[in-house]
Design a protein around this motif. Structure first.
Motif, PDB file in Angstrom:
ATOM      1  N   UNK A 508       0.783  -1.127   0.083  1.00  0.00           N
ATOM      2  CA  UNK A 508      -0.044   0.101   0.329  1.00  0.00           C
ATOM      3  C   UNK A 508       0.750   1.223  -0.034  1.00  0.00           C
ATOM      4  N   UNK A 509       2.139   1.228   0.679  1.00  0.00           N
ATOM      5  CA  UNK A 509       2.952   2.195   0.700  1.00  0.00           C
ATOM      6  C   UNK A 509       3.372   2.577  -0.615  1.00  0.00           C
ATOM      7  N   UNK A 510       3.687   1.615  -1.496  1.00  0.00           N
ATOM      8  CA  UNK A 510       4.135   1.643  -2.967  1.00  0.00           C
ATOM      9  C   UNK A 510       3.141   2.202  -3.778  1.00  0.00           C
ATOM     10  N   UNK A 511       1.914   1.920  -3.653  1.00  0.00           N
ATOM     11  CA  UNK A 511       0.868   2.533  -4.365  1.00  0.00           C
ATOM     12  C   UNK A 511       0.895   4.025  -4.436  1.00  0.00           C
ATOM     13  N   UNK A 512       1.167   4.446  -3.136  1.00  0.00           N
ATOM     14  CA  UNK A 512       1.379   6.026  -3.347  1.00  0.00           C
ATOM     15  C   UNK A 512       2.545   6.564  -3.503  1.00  0.00           C
ATOM     16  N   UNK A 520       0.416   7.510  -7.226  1.00  0.00           N
ATOM     17  CA  UNK A 520       1.775   8.427  -7.019  1.00  0.00           C
ATOM     18  C   UNK A 520       1.486   9.875  -7.303  1.00  0.00           C
ATOM     19  N   UNK A 521       0.438  10.230  -7.903  1.00  0.00           N
ATOM     20  CA  UNK A 521       0.341  11.740  -7.911  1.00  0.00           C
ATOM     21  C   UNK A 521      -0.424  12.418  -6.644  1.00  0.00           C
ATOM     22  N   UNK A 522      -0.635  11.523  -5.790  1.00  0.00           N
ATOM     23  CA  UNK A 522      -1.368  12.158  -4.397  1.00  0.00           C
ATOM     24  C   UNK A 522      -0.658  11.628  -3.384  1.00  0.00           C
ATOM     25  N   UNK A 523       0.924  11.903  -3.562  1.00  0.00           N
ATOM     26  CA  UNK A 523       1.642  11.407  -2.402  1.00  0.00           C
ATOM     27  C   UNK A 523       2.008  12.602  -1.471  1.00  0.00           C
ATOM     28  N   UNK A 524       2.519  12.352  -0.284  1.00  0.00           N
ATOM     29  CA  UNK A 524       3.033  13.197   0.426  1.00  0.00           C
ATOM     30  C   UNK A 524       4.466  13.300   0.790  1.00  0.00           C
ATOM     31  N   UNK A 525       5.314  14.370   0.534  1.00  0.00           N
ATOM     32  CA  UNK A 525       6.697  13.955   0.579  1.00  0.00           C
ATOM     33  C   UNK A 525       7.477  14.334   2.023  1.00  0.00           C
ATOM     34  N   UNK A 526       6.622  14.835   2.914  1.00  0.00           N
ATOM     35  CA  UNK A 526       7.244  15.222   4.230  1.00  0.00           C
ATOM     36  C   UNK A 526       7.403  13.800   4.832  1.00  0.00           C
ATOM     37  N   UNK A 531       2.074   8.542   3.324  1.00  0.00           N
ATOM     38  CA  UNK A 531       0.662   7.964   3.051  1.00  0.00           C
ATOM     39  C   UNK A 531       1.015   6.553   2.531  1.00  0.00           C
ATOM     40  N   UNK A 532       0.102   5.574   2.988  1.00  0.00           N
ATOM     41  CA  UNK A 532       0.076   4.351   2.412  1.00  0.00           C
ATOM     42  C   UNK A 532      -1.491   4.055   2.342  1.00  0.00           C
ATOM     43  N   UNK A 533      -1.850   3.745   0.876  1.00  0.00           N
ATOM     44  CA  UNK A 533      -3.324   3.580   0.563  1.00  0.00           C
ATOM     45  C   UNK A 533      -3.502   2.709  -0.774  1.00  0.00           C
ATOM     46  N   UNK A 534      -4.737   2.820  -1.063  1.00  0.00           N
ATOM     47  CA  UNK A 534      -5.225   2.029  -2.434  1.00  0.00           C
ATOM     48  C   UNK A 534      -6.320   2.734  -3.101  1.00  0.00           C
ATOM     49  N   UNK A 535      -5.993   2.773  -4.213  1.00  0.00           N
ATOM     50  CA  UNK A 535      -7.006   3.558  -5.306  1.00  0.00           C
ATOM     51  C   UNK A 535      -8.205   2.359  -5.313  1.00  0.00           C
TER      52      UNK A 535
END
Lengths: 649, 379
Positions: A508-512, A520-526, A531-535
Motif C-alpha cells: 500500500x505504501x508503494x501504491x502512493x 503516486x500523484x497524490x503522495x506526501x513527501x514530508x 501515506x499508504x493507501x489504495x485506489x
C-alpha cells in the motif's frame, strides 16, 4: 258565626295533637339533614377533599433544557437558544381585529399562521394565549415591546429552541431535532407527557435521535391553582426538572469543517478515523444541508428542494451509502490468500490482460496486461488478473470471512441513522437470496470488490485502520456522555500473521510512493508523514458489447449516474499509523484522479492538526494546493468564526 | 271567633306593643340573615358591595316591615285574608300574561323599583286564606267532603298557575304547605291517605308522560330528575351542579377550610353560589360546625313558631303561625336536601341567606304576621 266554646276547645286539642305530630315530623327531617351533613362532611371528608383538590390543582410540565453537544475539544455543536414568539390574549386585546391590524404595521405576519391563530382563538378560552408569530427576531420583540400601549393583549414570549452553530457541517452526524408529530407519538410506547407539549422538540435523525433519552432530560412541574374555566389563579409550587445530559463527540470540529469544505458540492463522503482508538475525527457527506431548517418544522419548498436534488443531500452517505469497494478490496483478497498459506508474497502470476474462467474472459483494467506480477506490484499497479488467480485458489468463503474480520459486511455500532451493513457474498447467501448456485465468475468478480460485494465508506475506513494496526479497531463517535468517557474502540489483536500484514502495508505504501503506483500523484513527501493507501474504481454498469463496439467506454462520455465511483482508502503516517481515511466520490471516475487527491489533503490536514505546510506536497502541486487552501479558508465557517445566531443576523 | 271576642284590655296597645314582640324569634331571624351577609361577602370574593350590602339593606327594610305588620292587630289581617288571596291569584294571572321570562320560566313582574314574584306572595296568602277558612269552619264540618273540596280549590288554583310558569319547586311547596295546614286543621286521616295515593299516581303519570305529546314537565325538569337519581352519569354536564356541590360540602370536614378559603366556591366550581347553592359555601368554609349551626338556628325558628302557636288560644293565629312555619321549614329543607344530593335541583333558595329581594321581603312580611299573632294573642 259564633262557635261554641266546647267546639273551640275540641278544635284546639285536636290542633295541638296534629301540630305536635307535624313538628315531630319536621324534627325528624332536620335530624335526617344533620345526619346527611355528618355523613358527607365527616365520614367522606377525605374523599371529597381529594376531589376538591383535583378540581383546583393542575400540574403543568416545565420542559427541561436539552443536553448540548460538543466536539472533542469542547467546541459547541448543538445548543439551546431563546426563541421569541408573539402571543395574543383575546380577553386583554379587546378588539382583536384592530390590534392585529396595528401589529401588522410593525411585524410581517404569515397569513397562514394568522388564520390558524384566529381559528384557535375562536375555539379556546378568552384568557389563553394564542401564538400569532413564531420564531421572530429580537428586533421584532423590541418593536412590539416599545409599542405595547397600542397593542393590548399582545406580548412577546420566550422559549428555548435548538440551534446548530456549525450549520451544515454536522447535519449528517448530529441529525436534527424537530417538533413532535402525531406520527412520532404513535411510534413511542407509553410516551413521556413532555412529548405532548405543543411544539416540543425531539431528535428526528442522527445522534439527536439515537441519544434522545439522554439529551432530553426530565421534565419539571409546577402546581397551579385553576378556576372552573381553567384560568390559572396562582402558582402553588414548582419543581425544577433535570436538564438533559451533554454529549461530547470524537469529532474534531476543525477537521470536520475542513473535510466538509474540501468535498464541496461533489456527491461524496469522507471519513477520518484514529487507528489507535477508533475515534472518528471527521465524518462528512456532501452535499449537505442546514439542519436548522428542520428545527421548527421545514417549509414544503425547502424540503422539496432537498429531496429532489440528484445528489441526495439528506443521505448520510458515509454510513448509509454502499458501493462496490472495487480495488480497495484487493488487500482483503491478498490477506485471505496469504493467511491461508496458498501463496507467498513473492509468488508471481502472469497477467496477459485477461483471464479465461469457465469459458468467459475476465479483463484486467489494463488491456495489454501487466506481465509477471507479485503481491507488491499487483497492488501497486492494481492488476486485476493477479487477484482473479488468487480468488480461484482461495475461494469465496474464505475471502468473505476475511472481509468480515476487517469489518466489511458488519454493521458497525454507531449512533447514526440507517447505518448500512454492506454485503460480503457467500454461496449460501446467493442460494437463499436468488435461489441460484454460486458461479465461479462470481468469485472472480468478488476478488476485485465487484459483483455482489458492497461496502460503506465507514466500513472501508475501519478496514484501513485494521490493516494499519492489526487490531479489530471499531469506530467510536461519542467520546463522553455527561462527562463520563465511553469505552475505547482500540480493539483486540486480530491474530493475523504480522509478516503478512507488513507485506500488504508495504504494498500500500508503494501504491502512493512508488513512481508506478496508481496514487503516486497524490503522495506526501514530508518525512514521517508518508501515506499508504489504495485506489479503487468501481463500476456501476456493465459495458454492453454494443457500447464496446461503438467505443463509448470513457467515463467522461457517460451520463453522470452511470460513471464509475472513485474510492481511496489510506492510513498515515506509514511508519507509525495514526489516522485511516476513506474517500468515496460517487460517479467521480477513477479513484486515483477523483478520490486520492481529496484523501491526501484530508490526511495531511489531520496529521498536521490544521493546514499542512506546502512542503509536504510535491513541488509541482504546490501552486495549485496553495490556491485551493486559500479558497477553502474563505468558505469554511469555522475559519470565519461564525457561530451564533446573533452574529448571523 | 270574631274580633269582638278578644279580650282587648289585655292586649298591649300603641308603641308598647314593640316590647311584646317575640324578640327571641326576631333575634334568630337576624342571626340567620347575618350568616347570609357573611357568606355573600365571601362568595363575592371579599367585597361587600356586590351582594352583601344590598342584601343587608333589604333585610333592614324587611325587619321594619315585620315590625310594621306586627303592630297591626291580627284580626285585621284575618279580615284581609280573602282579599290578599284574591290579589295574589290575580298577580299570578298577570305574570301569566305580562311577566318577564327568566331562566326559561315566567316568574316575576317588573315593578320598576323591584321585581315582584307573585308566587312568593302566594305562599303566604294561601296560608292566610286557609287559616281564615278553618277559623270560621266548625270542627265537626271540617272533614265533610264539601268543606274539604273548598280548601282544595283554594290550593289547586294557585298551584296550577305556578306550575304553568313553570316553577315546579314553588308548586310543590304550595301543595305541601296547603296540605300541611289542612292536616293541622284537623281534616280526617282518610283524606291524607287518599292524597298520598294520588301523589304516587301523579309521580307515575309524570314519568309515564315523558316523551309523549302531553308531557307534564319540561325537558330540563326531567333531566334534573335524572341527574338527581344518578349524578355520576354525567358529571360534567347535568350532574355537574350536584357533584360539585357535594364535593364542596364534603371537603369542608369538621371545621371547614376557613372563611374565604373555600376553593370550590372561590374558583367558581359551584354554580349559583350566591343564590340556591349558598349553603355549600357555608359548609365548605365553616365545615360541619358551620352547617350544623345554621340548621340548628332554622330548627329553633320552627320551634319558637310552634311554641308560639300552641300557646295561642286564637285559632286563626294558630293555623297562620303553623302554616308560615311549615312554609319556612319547606324552604330550607328542600334547599338543603337539594345541595346535599337528597332532592333534585328544583331552584328553591335558602331562606334569609340566599341573595334575592322578593323572597326576603315576603318572608319578613310573613314573620310580621307571626309577630302580630304573638303580640295580639288572647290573654
Amino acid at each position: 258565626m259564633r262557635r261554641p266554646r266546647a267546639d273551640l276547645e275540641a278544635a284546639h286539642k285536636n290542633l295541638t295533637r296534629r301540630a305536635t305530630l307535624l313538628g315531630g315530623m319536621q324534627l325528624m327531617f332536620v335530624t335526617g339533614l344533620a345526619a346527611r351533613m355528618q355523613y358527607l362532611q365527616l365520614e367522606q371528608a377525605d374523599e371529597y377533599r381529594l376531589l376538591a383538590e383535583e378540581n383546583r390543582i393542575n400540574i403543568r410540565l416545565i420542559p427541561p433544557e436539552r443536553g448540548e453537544i460538543f466536539d472533542r475539544n469542547g467546541v459547541q455543536l448543538a445548543r439551546n437558544v431563546p426563541s421569541y414568539r408573539i402571543v395574543i390574549v383575546r380577553e386583554n386585546a379587546g378588539d382583536v381585529k384592530t390590534v392585529i391590524q396595528r401589529l401588522q404595521k410593525l411585524v410581517e405576519l404569515d397569513p397562514e399562521e394568522l388564520d390558524a391563530a384566529l381559528e384557535e382563538m375562536r375555539r379556546s378560552a378568552p384568557f389563553l394565549p394564542v401564538t400569532i408569530a413564531e420564531n421572530v427576531s429580537w428586533d421584532t420583540v423590541s418593536k412590539v415591546s416599545v409599542n405595547a400601549p397600542a397593542l393590548p393583549g399582545i406580548t412577546p414570549e420566550v422559549g428555548l429552541t435548538r440551534y446548530y452553530p456549525m450549520g451544515s457541517d454536522y447535519a449528517h452526524v448530529l441529525g436534527y431535532v424537530g417538533p413532535v408529530s402525531d406520527y412520532d407519538l404513535e411510534k413511542i410506547e407509553n410516551p413521556d407527557q413532555l412529548l405532548r407539549i405543543p411544539r416540543f422538540q425531539i431528535g428526528k435523525v442522527g445522534v439527536e435521535a439515537k441519544y434522545e433519552e439522554r439529551l432530553r432530560g426530565k421534565a419539571g412541574a409546577k402546581r397551579v391553582e385553576v378556576n372552573a374555566t381553567g384560568r390559572v389563579m396562582r402558582e402553588l409550587s414548582r419543581k425544577q426538572g433535570t436538564a438533559g445530559q451533554d454529549l461530547q463527540l470524537t469529532i474534531d470540529a476543525n477537521l470536520q469543517s475542513y473535510v466538509q469544505a474540501r468535498l464541496g458540492e461533489e456527491s461524496a463522503s469522507a471519513i477520518v478515523i484514529d487507528v489507535q482508538n477508533g475515534d472518528l475525527m471527521a465524518i462528512a457527506s456532501s452535499p449537505t444541508f442546514d439542519p436548522n431548517l428542520f428545527v421548527q418544522g421545514i417549509s414544503v419548498a425547502d424540503y422539496r428542494a432537498l429531496t429532489q436534488n440528484t445528489f441526495r443531500p439528506l443521505a448520510s452517505k458515509s454510513v448509509q451509502g454502499t458501493y462496490p469497494p472495487g480495488s480497495t478490496f484487493k488487500m482483503i483478497t491478498a490477506m485471505a490468500a496469504l493467511e491461508d498459506g496458498l501463496i507467498d508474497a513473492d509468488d508471481t502470476v502472469y497477467c496477459p490482460g485477461h483471464l479465461e474462467v469457465a469459458g468467459r474472459r475476465f479483463h484486467c483494467w489494463k488491456r495489454v496486461g501487466h506481465g509477471w506480477m507479485d503481491l507488491a506490484n499487483s497492488l501497486k499497479q492494481s492488476c486485476d488478473v493477479y487477484y482473479y488467480d488468487l480468488a480461484l485458489k482461495v475461494g469465496i468463503e474464505k475471502i468473505s470471512a476475511m472481509a468480515n474480520r476487517f469489518g466489511l459486511g458488519v454493521r458497525h455500532d454507531l449512533p447514526m441513522s440507517a447505518v448500512a451493513q454492506g454485503l460480503t457474498p457467500t454461496k449460501a447467501w446467493k442460494q437463499s437470496t436468488y435461489q441460484q448456485d454460486w458461479r465461479i465468475g462470481d468469485t472472480v468478480n468478488a476478488s476485485i470488490g465487484q459483483g455482489y460485494m458492497l461496502a460503506s465508506p465507514i466500513q472501508l475506513a475501519v478496514m484501513a485502520a485494521r490493516i494499519a494496526t492489526g487490531r479489530s479497531v471499531s469506530p467510536r463517535l461519542i467520546k463522553t456522555i455527561d462527562g463520563v468517557e465511553t469505552p475505547s474502540g482500540a480493539g483486540e489483536a486480530m491474530g493475523l500473521n504480522q509478516g503478512h500484514l507488513a507485506q500488504v502495508r508495504r504494498a500500500m505504501y508503494e501504491v502512493v510512493n512508488d513512481r508506478r503506483g496508481t496514487a503516486y500523484g497524490s503522495r506526501s513527501i514530508a518525512e514521517g508523514m508518508r501515506i499508504a493507501g489504495k485506489t479503487g474504481t468501481s463500476q456501476v454498469r456493465n459495458i454492453t458489447a454494443e457500447e464496446r463496439a461503438r467505443g463509448v467506454t470513457r467515463n467522461e462520455d457517460l451520463p453522470w449516474e452511470r460513471r464509475d465511483h472513485a474510492l481511496f482508502v489510506n492510513f498515515a503516517p506509514f511508519d507509525n499509523p495514526r489516522y485511516a481515511v476513506c474517500v468515496v466520490v460517487e460517479h467521480g471516475g477513477g479513484g486515483s484522479t477523483a478520490a486520492a487527491p481529496i484523501a491526501r489533503d484530508v490526511t495531511l490536514q489531520a496529521l498536521y492538526g490544521g493546514e499542512p505546510p506546502l512542503d509536504a506536497y510535491p513541488r509541482k502541486d504546490r501552486g495549485r494546493i496553495s490556491a485551493q487552501q486559500e479558497r477553502l479558508r474563505e468558505v469554511r465557517p469555522i475559519a470565519r468564526g461564525v457561530g451564533s445566531p446573533e452574529e448571523q443576523a | 271567633m270574631s274580633y269582638l271576642e278578644y279580650t282587648v284590655k289585655h292586649v298591649p296597645s300603641g308603641a308598647r306593643k314593640i316590647l311584646f314582640l317575640n324578640w327571641p324569634l326576631a333575634l334568630l331571624l337576624a342571626s340567620v340573615a347575618g350568616i347570609g351577609f357573611l357568606m355573600l361577602y365571601s362568595v363575592a370574593g371579599g367585597t361587600f358591595s356586590t351582594w352583601a350590602e344590598p342584601q343587608a339593606k333589604r333585610f333592614a327594610v324587611g325587619f321594619l316591615l315585620m315590625i310594621l305588620v306586627a303592630m297591626v292587630p291580627i284580626w285585621f289581617w284575618r279580615s284581609m285574608a280573602g282579599v290578599a288571596y284574591g290579589v295574589s291569584v290575580l298577580l299570578l294571572l298577570a305574570v301569566e300574561f305580562f311577566g318577564s321570562v327568566g331562566m326559561g320560566a315566567q316568574r316575576w313582574i317588573d315593578l320598576g323599583f323591584m321585581r315582584l314574584q307573585p308566587s312568593e306572595l302566594m305562599k303566604i296568602t294561601l296560608v292566610m286564606a286557609l287559616a281564615a277558612y278553618y277559623d270560621a269552619l266548625p270542627q265537626k264540618r271540617t272533614s265533610r267532603p264539601l268543606w274539604v273540596i273548598l280548601p282544595l280549590i283554594l290550593i289547586f288554583l294557585p298551584t296550577a298557575l305556578v306550575l304553568r310558569q313553570p316553577d315546579l319547586g314553588t308548586a310543590i311547596l304550595l301543595l305541601t304547605a296547603g296540605g300541611g295546614l289542612m292536616f293541622v286543621a284537623g281534616v280526617h286521616w282518610a283524606y291524607f291517605a287518599a292524597v298520598v295515593t294520588a301523589a304516587v299516581g301523579l309521580v307515575t303519570a309524570v314519568f309515564q308522560s315523558r316523551g309523549t305529546p302531553w308531557q307534564l314537565l319540561k325537558d330540563y325538569q326531567y333531566r334534573r330528575i335524572d341527574t338527581f337519581l344518578d349524578p355520576s352519569q354525567d358529571p360534567l354536564g347535568a350532574g355537574y351542579h350536584i357533584t360539585q356541590s357535594k364535593i364542596a360540602l364534603g371537603s369542608g370536614g369538621w371545621t371547614g377550610r376557613g372563611f374565604m378559603q373555600g376553593t370550590q366556591s372561590r374558583l367558581n366550581f359551584l354554580p349559583e353560589k350566591h343564590t340556591d347553592f349558598i349553603f355549600t359555601t357555608l359548609a365548605e368554609e365553616f365545615g360541619f360546625v358551620g352547617g350544623f349551626t345554621l340548621l340548628a338556628l332554622y330548627a329553633l325558628i320552627i320551634l319558637f313558631c310552634v311554641t308560639s302557636a300552641l300557646m295561642n288560644r286564637d285559632r286563626f293565629s294558630n293555623l297562620l303561625i303553623l302554616g308560615i312555619a311549615l312554609n319556612f321549614f319547606l324552604f330550607f329543607a328542600v334547599n338543603m336536601s337539594m345541595v346535599m344530593g337528597l332532592a333534585p335541583v328544583v331552584g328553591v333558595p335558602l331562606p334569609l341567606v340566599s341573595y334575592g329581594g322578593s323572597a326576603m321581603l315576603v318572608l319578613m312580611l310573613a314573620f310580621g304576621l307571626v309577630q302580630s299573632a304573638h303580640v295580639h294573642r288572647p290573654r
